[in-house]
Design an enzyme around this catalytic site. Sequence first.
Site, PDB file in Angstrom:
ATOM      1  N   HIS A  80       0.801  -1.233   0.000  1.00 43.96           N
ATOM      2  CA  HIS A  80       0.000   0.000   0.000  1.00 43.96           C
ATOM      3  C   HIS A  80       0.825   1.271   0.000  1.00 43.96           C
ATOM      4  O   HIS A  80       0.257   2.368   0.123  1.00 43.96           O
ATOM      5  CB  HIS A  80      -0.913   0.054   1.231  1.00 43.96           C
TER       6      HIS A  80
ATOM      7  N   LYS B  43      -8.420  13.900   5.248  1.00 42.54           N
ATOM      8  CA  LYS B  43      -7.623  12.675   5.192  1.00 42.54           C
ATOM      9  C   LYS B  43      -6.585  12.804   6.299  1.00 42.54           C
ATOM     10  O   LYS B  43      -6.475  13.867   6.929  1.00 42.54           O
ATOM     11  CB  LYS B  43      -6.960  12.507   3.827  1.00 42.54           C
ATOM     12  N   ARG B  44      -5.829  11.746   6.570  1.00 41.90           N
ATOM     13  CA  ARG B  44      -4.769  11.865   7.563  1.00 41.90           C
ATOM     14  C   ARG B  44      -3.845  13.030   7.197  1.00 41.90           C
ATOM     15  O   ARG B  44      -3.635  13.302   6.008  1.00 41.90           O
ATOM     16  CB  ARG B  44      -3.979  10.551   7.641  1.00 41.90           C
TER      17      ARG B  44
ATOM     18  N   LYS C 290       0.803  14.302   1.721  1.00 44.73           N
ATOM     19  CA  LYS C 290      -0.562  14.606   1.242  1.00 44.73           C
ATOM     20  C   LYS C 290      -0.746  16.111   1.022  1.00 44.73           C
ATOM     21  O   LYS C 290      -1.717  16.562   0.457  1.00 44.73           O
ATOM     22  CB  LYS C 290      -1.604  14.068   2.220  1.00 44.73           C
TER      23      LYS C 290
ATOM     24  N   THR D 250      -8.595   6.726  -1.714  1.00 47.56           N
ATOM     25  CA  THR D 250      -9.941   6.204  -1.957  1.00 47.56           C
ATOM     26  C   THR D 250     -10.986   7.285  -1.677  1.00 47.56           C
ATOM     27  O   THR D 250     -12.105   7.197  -2.173  1.00 47.56           O
ATOM     28  CB  THR D 250     -10.232   4.963  -1.080  1.00 47.56           C
TER      29      THR D 250
ATOM     30  N   LYS E  16     -14.769   8.550  -3.301  1.00 49.86           N
ATOM     31  CA  LYS E  16     -15.990   8.831  -2.528  1.00 49.86           C
ATOM     32  C   LYS E  16     -16.570  10.186  -2.929  1.00 49.86           C
ATOM     33  O   LYS E  16     -17.780  10.340  -3.087  1.00 49.86           O
ATOM     34  CB  LYS E  16     -15.683   8.822  -1.020  1.00 49.86           C
TER      35      LYS E  16
HETATM   36  N1  CJB Z   1      -2.152   3.437   3.362  1.00 49.44           N
HETATM   37  O1  CJB Z   1      -3.700   3.955   4.938  1.00 49.44           O
HETATM   38  C1  CJB Z   1      -2.554   3.564   4.661  1.00 49.44           C
HETATM   39  N2  CJB Z   1      -1.698   3.236   5.641  1.00 49.44           N
HETATM   40  C2  CJB Z   1      -0.441   2.785   5.399  1.00 49.44           C
HETATM   41  O2  CJB Z   1       0.301   2.512   6.334  1.00 49.44           O
HETATM   42  C3  CJB Z   1      -0.049   2.618   4.052  1.00 49.44           C
HETATM   43  C4  CJB Z   1      -0.930   2.968   3.058  1.00 49.44           C
HETATM   44  C5  CJB Z   1      -3.119   3.825   2.310  1.00 49.44           C
HETATM   45  O3  CJB Z   1      -3.764   2.671   1.802  1.00 49.44           O
HETATM   46  C6  CJB Z   1      -4.856   3.021   0.965  1.00 49.44           C
HETATM   47  C7  CJB Z   1      -5.538   1.743   0.560  1.00 49.44           C
HETATM   48  O4  CJB Z   1      -4.771   1.032  -0.337  1.00 49.44           O
HETATM   49  C8  CJB Z   1      -4.397   3.849  -0.223  1.00 49.44           C
HETATM   50  O5  CJB Z   1      -5.515   4.258  -0.938  1.00 49.44           O
HETATM   51  C9  CJB Z   1      -3.578   5.048   0.230  1.00 49.44           C
HETATM   52  O6  CJB Z   1      -3.023   5.693  -0.882  1.00 49.44           O
HETATM   53  C10 CJB Z   1      -2.498   4.614   1.179  1.00 49.44           C
HETATM   54  O7  CJB Z   1      -1.810   5.726   1.713  1.00 49.44           O
END
Ligand code: CJB
Length: 832
Positions: A374, A567-568, A573, A678, A682
Amino acid sequence: LVWGSMNSFAMLRPPWRARSSIAMSRMSRFHLSSGVRIETDTQYDIQFRAAYAGTALAFRDRLIIEWNKTQQRQTFADQKRVYYLSLEFLMGRALDNAMLNVGLKDVAQDGLSELGFRVEDVINQEHDAALGNGGLGRLAACFLDSLATLNYPAWGYGLRYRYGIFKQEIIDGYQVEIPDYWLDFNPWEFPRHDITVDIQFYGHVIRYQDEYGKTVNSWQGGETVQAVAYDVPIPGYGTKTTNNLRLWSSKATSGEFDFQKFNAGDYESAVADQQRAETISAVLYPNDNLERGKELRLKQQYFWCAASLYDIVRRFKKTRRAWREFPDQVAIQLNDTHPTLAIVELQRILVDLEGLDWDEAWHIVTHTFGYTNHTVLPEALEKWSVPLMQNLLPRHLQIIYDINLFFLQSVEKRFPEDRDMLARVSVIEESHPKMVRMAHLAIIGSHKVNGVAELHSDLIKTTIFKDFVAIYGPDKFTNVTNGITPRRWLHQANPRLSDLIASKLGGFEFLKDLTLLDQLESFVDDKAFRSEWAEIKYANKIRLAKLIKDTTGYSVNPRALFDVQVKRIHEYKRQQLNIFGVIHRYLKIKSLSPEECQKLVPRVSIFGGKAAPGYWMAKTIIHLINNVAAVINKDADVGDLLKVIFIEDYNVSKAEIICPASDISEHISTAGTEASGTSNMKFVLNGGLIIGTCDGANIEITREIGEQNIFLFGTLAEDVEEIRHRHRYDGFRLDENLARVFEEIQKGTFGDADDFSALISSITDHGDYYLVSDDFHSYLTTQELVDEAFQDQDEWIAKSITSVARMGFFSTDRVINEYADSIWNVEPLPEE
Ligand code: CJB
C-alpha cells in the site's frame, strides 16, 4: 421481529449501566481536557440510547440467523475460502448498514417514529468502530462488504483493540489526543469464550534428532497469552450471505493467573500479569504510513497471526484432506506487511508441528499467500530489529534465516555476476542492529504481489521491488486498483442522490452493479434532473454547514464553493500546500477593492484529519490551519468570501456527511507518493469535482470520467526525482507567491511565527522534498480555473452528473472479483 423488540425495549433501562433511571438522570461524567467539563446525562439521552439498543438488538437477531446459516452452508460446501488478514478494520457504524442489508429500515423508521424518535437520531447514537487509521483500514472494511455481497466464502481476521484510533480535540489550535474507549455497549460483537488459542512468546529453541534421525526443532519456555475470539457478523447487500469478521482479544492464560500466583498470595503480581497480557490487544497504533518498530506492535502482529493461523489450520484439518491440498482450500491475503509473520508461522506449523519436509511445506506456504503493498514511502516499510525478533520469537527468526538462505542461494545461482543483488534483496539488512525486511519476506512467501492503483503498481515494479521482478519475472506482480463500497458511500451517505438515481435507472440494481450508472449520462441535458441534482447537493451542503456550526461555532454560507480536504495529515498529502493557497487567497482578497471583491467566488476551505501523535510536523500543519482559520474567519473585510474550517475528529461517520457536501475536494499529494487514495472516489461518486495531482487513482479516475471533468495540476511522478536532485545540487528557487505567504506568516499574522519556522524551512532550507514550491504556481492557477468553472453552475452540474455516471469502475465489487480471479482462485457460494 422488530416490533417485538421495539415494544419491549421502550420499557428498558439501558443495558450497559445497571443503575436506576433516576440515578442515571442525575449522573455526571467528569471529563478532563483543558479544564474540567461536566456533562449531565439527561433522561432524553437515556431514551435515545435505549432506542438505539433496542433497534440494534432487533436487527442483530435477524443477522444472527443468516450468519449461522451462511457458516453452515460454507462448511457443508467445503470449497476454497478467503482469509483477509488486516491489523485494521475501519468499520464505522453498523446499524444503518445492517438496516440496509436486512432491508427493514422503513419498518424500523415507522416503529421508531411512533415512539417519538427519528431514525437518524437513533443511528447517530452509535459509537464508530474505529479500529483503523485511514485508507488501509477503510479499504479492508469496504472489502468485507463486497465479499459478503458477492457471496464469497470469506473471513476477516483482526485485533479487537479496546481503544481504537484516538479522538481528536482541537484546543487553542493544537491537536490533543483522547483515548477512544468504544466497547461500552457493542451489540455487534459476540464473545466466543469457547474459541481460544494459547500464544507463545520468548523462550528458546531446542534442536535434537528424533528416533528416526530427523532433526526436530522445539520451541520451549517463555510465556503464553490467551487469544479469545470475538465475532462480528458482516451482512452482504441483497443477499443472505453473512460472513464473519473474527477479532482476537488478549487475556492471561487461565491457569497462570487463577491458581499459581494467586494461591501463593501474590495477588498484585497476578493482576499485573493479567494486565500485561491484556495490553497486547489494548490499543491500535495511531500511525498511518509510518512504522516505529515498537516491541508491543510486534507482539500484536504475532499474537494475531498465530491465533488466525491456528484457526484456519484447525478448520482445514476438519476436512481431513492431505496437506498438499491446503492452497486449494485456503487463500490468505496479507493487507500490507503487518501480517507477514503468518508466512513464517504457517511454515513453522507445517515443519515443526506437522512434520512435513521443508520444501513440501514451503510449496504449500508460497501457494497460499498473496501480499498487497500500500505504500512506497520508505518510512512506512516495516523492518524489525533482529535482536528484538530473536528475543520474542526465537524459532521464527531461525525459520526466517532459513527462508532467506534458500532464497539467496537460488538468486546467486541465477545471477552469479551480480553480487550486490544478494545484499539488496536479502530479507536481512546488514545494518546495526540487523533488521528483518518484512516486505522482502512477504514477496518471497507469496505467489502474487499487488499494488493498489496502476501508477503505484508500476512504481513498485520499477523502484522498491525492481530486483524481485528480475528474479521472479513480471507475472508475480500485478495491479488491483482500489475501490469503495457504493452501499455505504452512496446509498447510506447520500440517500437522496441514491433515490434520484434509482428513479431514473428503474431501481437500485446499480448498488450491486455500479457500471449501470453509465445510463445516467442520457439525463445530463435533462433540465429538471439537473436542478434536482443541484438541489440535493445544496441540501447536503446545508447538512454539513450544520455539522460545522455545531462543532466549531462558525456559520458558513452553503451557497459558497465548498472546498474539502479530509484525510490523515501528512507532509506527502500536502495539506500545507492547501493552507498556503488559502493564505494567498486571503492576501489577494485584502488587496482588492470592494467592487473587485464582488466578482470573487465565495469559498469555504474545509479541512479534517488526524496527525500521528508523534508526528510533530503534521501537528504543526494542523496548528497553522487553525490559526489561519481564527484570523480569517473574524476578518470583517473578508466576510463570506473566505471561511476556513477545521473539522475536529474526522472519522467514518463524519466522512459520510462531508463527502456528499463537497463542490471540490483536494487530492494533491506529491506525484508518486499516494498509492491510490480512496476518498477521491468517494467525493466523485457523490457528485463532487476534484482538484488533484497525477497520482494514485486520480489518474484512473481521470481516464474514466474524462480530462474535462477534473482539475489536474503539478509535477508528474517521472519528474519528481530529477527536481529533488536539482534542489539538492543546483540550488532552490522559492516561488514568489509562496514567498509572500511565508512573509505574512513570519510577520506573525497567524500567531507566533516561531511555531511555523520549521514548516517553512523544510521548504526553503531543507530541499522541499514534497515539491510544495514547485507545484504552488500551477496549484494557484488551477484553483482559479475552479472558481471560473463554478460560476457556470449549469456546466458544473453537467460535469458532476457525467462524472458520477462514469464511476462504475471504482466499486469494491469489481475489486473483489479481480482478486478472486487473479489472486485467490475462489468462487462465490450463493444461497441455492
Ligand atoms: N495506506 O492507509 C494507509 N496506511 C499505510 O500505512 C499505508 C498505506 C493507504 O492505503 C490506501 C488503501 O490502499 C491507499 O488508498 C492510500 O493511498 C495509502 O496511503
